[in-house]
Design a protein around this motif. Structure first.
Motif, PDB file in Angstrom:
ATOM      1  N   THR A  58      -1.277 -14.473  13.055  1.00 16.64           N
ATOM      2  CA  THR A  58      -2.715 -14.543  13.200  1.00 16.64           C
ATOM      3  C   THR A  58      -3.118 -14.760  14.647  1.00 16.64           C
ATOM      4  OG1 THR A  58      -2.885 -15.478  10.982  1.00 16.64           O
ATOM      5  CG2 THR A  58      -4.790 -15.737  12.438  1.00 16.64           C
ATOM      6  N   LEU A  59      -4.061 -13.983  15.098  1.00 18.97           N
ATOM      7  CA  LEU A  59      -4.595 -14.122  16.440  1.00 18.97           C
ATOM      8  C   LEU A  59      -6.106 -14.202  16.331  1.00 18.97           C
ATOM      9  CD1 LEU A  59      -4.365 -13.979  19.560  1.00 18.97           C
ATOM     10  CD2 LEU A  59      -4.481 -11.500  19.366  1.00 18.97           C
ATOM     11  N   GLU A  60      -6.661 -15.359  16.618  1.00 17.23           N
ATOM     12  CA  GLU A  60      -8.098 -15.520  16.521  1.00 17.23           C
ATOM     13  C   GLU A  60      -8.777 -14.889  17.735  1.00 17.23           C
ATOM     14  OE1 GLU A  60      -9.587 -16.478  13.996  1.00 17.23           O
ATOM     15  OE2 GLU A  60      -7.982 -17.401  12.839  1.00 17.23           O
ATOM     16  N   THR A  61      -9.632 -13.920  17.498  1.00 15.91           N
ATOM     17  CA  THR A  61     -10.336 -13.222  18.568  1.00 15.91           C
ATOM     18  C   THR A  61     -11.821 -13.196  18.215  1.00 15.91           C
ATOM     19  OG1 THR A  61      -8.374 -11.839  18.823  1.00 15.91           O
ATOM     20  CG2 THR A  61     -10.376 -11.109  19.943  1.00 15.91           C
ATOM     21  N   PRO A  62     -12.628 -14.117  18.747  1.00 14.63           N
ATOM     22  CA  PRO A  62     -14.015 -14.256  18.310  1.00 14.63           C
ATOM     23  C   PRO A  62     -14.920 -13.086  18.639  1.00 14.63           C
ATOM     24  CG  PRO A  62     -13.558 -15.656  20.212  1.00 14.63           C
ATOM     25  CD  PRO A  62     -12.254 -15.105  19.766  1.00 14.63           C
ATOM     26  N   GLU A  63     -14.676 -12.375  19.734  1.00 15.04           N
ATOM     27  CA  GLU A  63     -15.593 -11.297  20.133  1.00 15.04           C
ATOM     28  C   GLU A  63     -14.832 -10.019  20.452  1.00 15.04           C
ATOM     29  OE1 GLU A  63     -18.795 -10.978  20.297  1.00 15.04           O
ATOM     30  OE2 GLU A  63     -19.563 -12.997  20.044  1.00 15.04           O
ATOM     31  N   TYR A  78       3.983  -4.931   7.287  1.00 19.19           N
ATOM     32  CA  TYR A  78       5.425  -5.135   7.374  1.00 19.19           C
ATOM     33  C   TYR A  78       5.909  -5.477   8.781  1.00 19.19           C
ATOM     34  CZ  TYR A  78       4.632  -2.522   3.083  1.00 19.19           C
ATOM     35  OH  TYR A  78       4.135  -2.084   1.881  1.00 19.19           O
ATOM     36  N   GLY A  79       4.993  -5.738   9.700  1.00 19.07           N
ATOM     37  CA  GLY A  79       5.380  -6.066  11.064  1.00 19.07           C
ATOM     38  C   GLY A  79       5.694  -7.541  11.245  1.00 19.07           C
ATOM     39  N   SER A  80       6.236  -7.868  12.394  1.00 18.47           N
ATOM     40  CA  SER A  80       6.540  -9.255  12.753  1.00 18.47           C
ATOM     41  C   SER A  80       5.530  -9.719  13.799  1.00 18.47           C
ATOM     42  CB  SER A  80       7.948  -9.360  13.330  1.00 18.47           C
ATOM     43  OG  SER A  80       8.020  -8.667  14.572  1.00 18.47           O
ATOM     44  N   PRO A  81       5.426 -11.025  14.047  1.00 16.69           N
ATOM     45  CA  PRO A  81       4.487 -11.513  15.069  1.00 16.69           C
ATOM     46  C   PRO A  81       4.693 -10.870  16.432  1.00 16.69           C
ATOM     47  CG  PRO A  81       5.259 -13.334  13.726  1.00 16.69           C
ATOM     48  CD  PRO A  81       6.066 -12.133  13.311  1.00 16.69           C
ATOM     49  N   ALA A  82       5.936 -10.590  16.793  1.00 19.49           N
ATOM     50  CA  ALA A  82       6.212  -9.992  18.111  1.00 19.49           C
ATOM     51  C   ALA A  82       5.602  -8.605  18.245  1.00 19.49           C
ATOM     52  CB  ALA A  82       7.722  -9.919  18.338  1.00 19.49           C
ATOM     53  N   GLU A  83       5.382  -7.937  17.119  1.00 20.75           N
ATOM     54  CA  GLU A  83       4.859  -6.575  17.157  1.00 20.75           C
ATOM     55  C   GLU A  83       3.370  -6.523  17.465  1.00 20.75           C
ATOM     56  OE1 GLU A  83       6.253  -3.812  14.177  1.00 20.75           O
ATOM     57  OE2 GLU A  83       7.850  -5.194  13.600  1.00 20.75           O
ATOM     58  N   ALA A  84       2.725  -7.691  17.482  1.00 21.61           N
ATOM     59  CA  ALA A  84       1.291  -7.724  17.746  1.00 21.61           C
ATOM     60  C   ALA A  84       0.972  -7.620  19.230  1.00 21.61           C
ATOM     61  CB  ALA A  84       0.685  -9.010  17.191  1.00 21.61           C
ATOM     62  N   GLU A 125      16.824  -5.481   5.653  1.00 21.48           N
ATOM     63  CA  GLU A 125      17.163  -4.498   6.675  1.00 21.48           C
ATOM     64  C   GLU A 125      16.421  -3.189   6.445  1.00 21.48           C
ATOM     65  OE1 GLU A 125      21.767  -5.646   7.852  1.00 21.48           O
ATOM     66  OE2 GLU A 125      21.389  -4.607   5.950  1.00 21.48           O
ATOM     67  N   LEU A 126      16.241  -2.814   5.189  1.00 20.26           N
ATOM     68  CA  LEU A 126      15.556  -1.560   4.874  1.00 20.26           C
ATOM     69  C   LEU A 126      14.070  -1.611   5.214  1.00 20.26           C
ATOM     70  CD1 LEU A 126      17.237  -0.632   1.463  1.00 20.26           C
ATOM     71  CD2 LEU A 126      17.611   0.447   3.691  1.00 20.26           C
ATOM     72  N   LEU A 127      13.499  -2.808   5.244  1.00 23.63           N
ATOM     73  CA  LEU A 127      12.081  -2.934   5.597  1.00 23.63           C
ATOM     74  C   LEU A 127      11.811  -2.447   7.021  1.00 23.63           C
ATOM     75  CD1 LEU A 127      10.911  -6.331   4.039  1.00 23.63           C
ATOM     76  CD2 LEU A 127      10.072  -4.039   3.479  1.00 23.63           C
ATOM     77  N   ALA A 128      12.824  -2.488   7.873  1.00 31.06           N
ATOM     78  CA  ALA A 128      12.664  -2.025   9.251  1.00 31.06           C
ATOM     79  C   ALA A 128      12.406  -0.524   9.306  1.00 31.06           C
ATOM     80  CB  ALA A 128      13.895  -2.379  10.075  1.00 31.06           C
ATOM     81  N   TYR A 129      12.728   0.170   8.223  1.00 29.44           N
ATOM     82  CA  TYR A 129      12.533   1.611   8.170  1.00 29.44           C
ATOM     83  C   TYR A 129      11.096   1.984   7.812  1.00 29.44           C
ATOM     84  CZ  TYR A 129      17.597   2.368   8.261  1.00 29.44           C
ATOM     85  OH  TYR A 129      18.917   2.403   8.625  1.00 29.44           O
ATOM     86  N   VAL A 130      10.328   1.009   7.331  1.00 29.66           N
ATOM     87  CA  VAL A 130       8.964   1.296   6.871  1.00 29.66           C
ATOM     88  C   VAL A 130       8.034   1.377   8.071  1.00 29.66           C
ATOM     89  CG1 VAL A 130       7.077   0.564   5.377  1.00 29.66           C
ATOM     90  CG2 VAL A 130       9.443   0.064   4.722  1.00 29.66           C
ATOM     91  N   GLY A 131       7.479   2.537   8.318  1.00 29.37           N
ATOM     92  CA  GLY A 131       6.535   2.701   9.419  1.00 29.37           C
ATOM     93  C   GLY A 131       6.893   3.830  10.358  1.00 29.37           C
ATOM     94  N   PRO A 132       8.010   3.712  11.100  1.00 31.83           N
ATOM     95  CA  PRO A 132       8.345   4.763  12.070  1.00 31.83           C
ATOM     96  C   PRO A 132       8.889   6.008  11.377  1.00 31.83           C
ATOM     97  CG  PRO A 132      10.037   3.084  12.042  1.00 31.83           C
ATOM     98  CD  PRO A 132       8.928   2.563  11.175  1.00 31.83           C
ATOM     99  N   PRO A 133       8.946   7.139  12.083  1.00 27.96           N
ATOM    100  CA  PRO A 133       9.526   8.362  11.508  1.00 27.96           C
ATOM    101  C   PRO A 133      10.969   8.113  11.071  1.00 27.96           C
ATOM    102  CG  PRO A 133       8.379   8.849  13.559  1.00 27.96           C
ATOM    103  CD  PRO A 133       8.446   7.360  13.447  1.00 27.96           C
ATOM    104  N   LEU A 134      11.299   8.493   9.850  1.00 26.91           N
ATOM    105  CA  LEU A 134      12.619   8.176   9.298  1.00 26.91           C
ATOM    106  C   LEU A 134      13.745   8.848  10.064  1.00 26.91           C
ATOM    107  CD1 LEU A 134      14.401   6.836   7.231  1.00 26.91           C
ATOM    108  CD2 LEU A 134      13.933   8.735   5.669  1.00 26.91           C
TER     109      LEU A 134
END
Length: 230
Positions: free
Chosen positions: A2-7, A200-206, A50-59
């Motif tokens: 979570t990243l609080e961004t008021p504006e 399905y992302g991690s905090p670092a992906e934000a 490990e398979l969750l890492a495959y969800v999103g990018p081109p297979l």
């Protein structure tokens, strides 16, 4: 994450949505299809995490990067995967709560909506039609069947170009996604990204995202031009 961004609210001219992990909870079907794929081609089956890492990018890209598949091996594995995924797309899949209402609200406000997904365009359209979301989508943007257009930056550029052909104002677009591929792809097209926390992302992906939202209500506030309270 979570990243609080008021504006951060703006008068968006159009909204691009990722599909898997943003509009639909497709991970169960994708990971199950991947398990069947690895079994069918005689490769070790990874854990669900490990398979969750495959969800999103081109297979095909992920298989080459993570599994050291050759171009030919990745192409064959992709063909096998799709034979299983055609079924799971509609069975082991569901629309995230609140998403249908959000899309209807955007349509009611006259804000054009498109998808920009690495899933093949034909399958993305089939999923949206199956779940009754297609009527809210101005253009279904996705990867080409041969994955010559599969990288998120290319999909977003293509989607924006097609929206322009339809007469949509693309001067103030925003991308909504759940993985760093969405952020990077949007940034390559000078498009800001709102990351959703339910995907399905991690905090670092934000990193690089304009904002991160933890609920559809918070996303609705940002997209419909209302500031979010800190």
């Amino acid at each position: 994450m979570t990243l609080e961004t008021p504006e951060v609210a703006r008068n968006w001219s159009c909204v691009l949505f990722d599909l898997d992990g943003t509009l639909t909870d497709s991970a169960p079907g994708i990971t199950h299809s991947l398990e069947r794929m690895f079994e069918a081609i005689g490769r070790p089956v990874h854990s669900e995490e490990e398979l969750l890492a495959y969800v999103g990018p081109p297979l095909a890209v992920t298989l080459r990067d993570r599994e050291d598949f050759t171009e030919a091996e990745a192409a064959h594995a992709l063909e096998v995967y799709r034979s299983f995924a055609e079924e799971s797309d509609l069975v082991d899949n569901a629309v995230f709560p609140g998403i249908a209402g959000l899309l209807k609200s955007l349509a009611a406000q006259g804000i054009p909506v498109a998808t920009a997904t690495s899933k093949p365009e034909r399958r993305a359209r089939r999923i949206l039609e199956h779940f009754g979301l297609a009527d809210c989508i101005t253009f279904v943007g996705g990867a080409s069947d041969d994955e010559s257009r599969a990288e998120k930056a290319d999909v977003i550029a293509y989607t924006l170009a097609e929206l322009e052909k339809l007469g949509v104002d693309t001067s103030r677009p925003v991308m909504v996604g759940d993985r760093f591929y969405d952020v990077e792809g949007a940034s390559a097209n000078d498009v800001p990204t709102i990351m959703v926390e339910w995907g399905y992302g991690s905090p670092a992906e934000a990193k690089g995202a304009m904002a991160v939202v933890h609920s559809v209500d918070q996303l609705r506030s940002l997209l419909l031009g209302q500031a979010v309270a800190a």
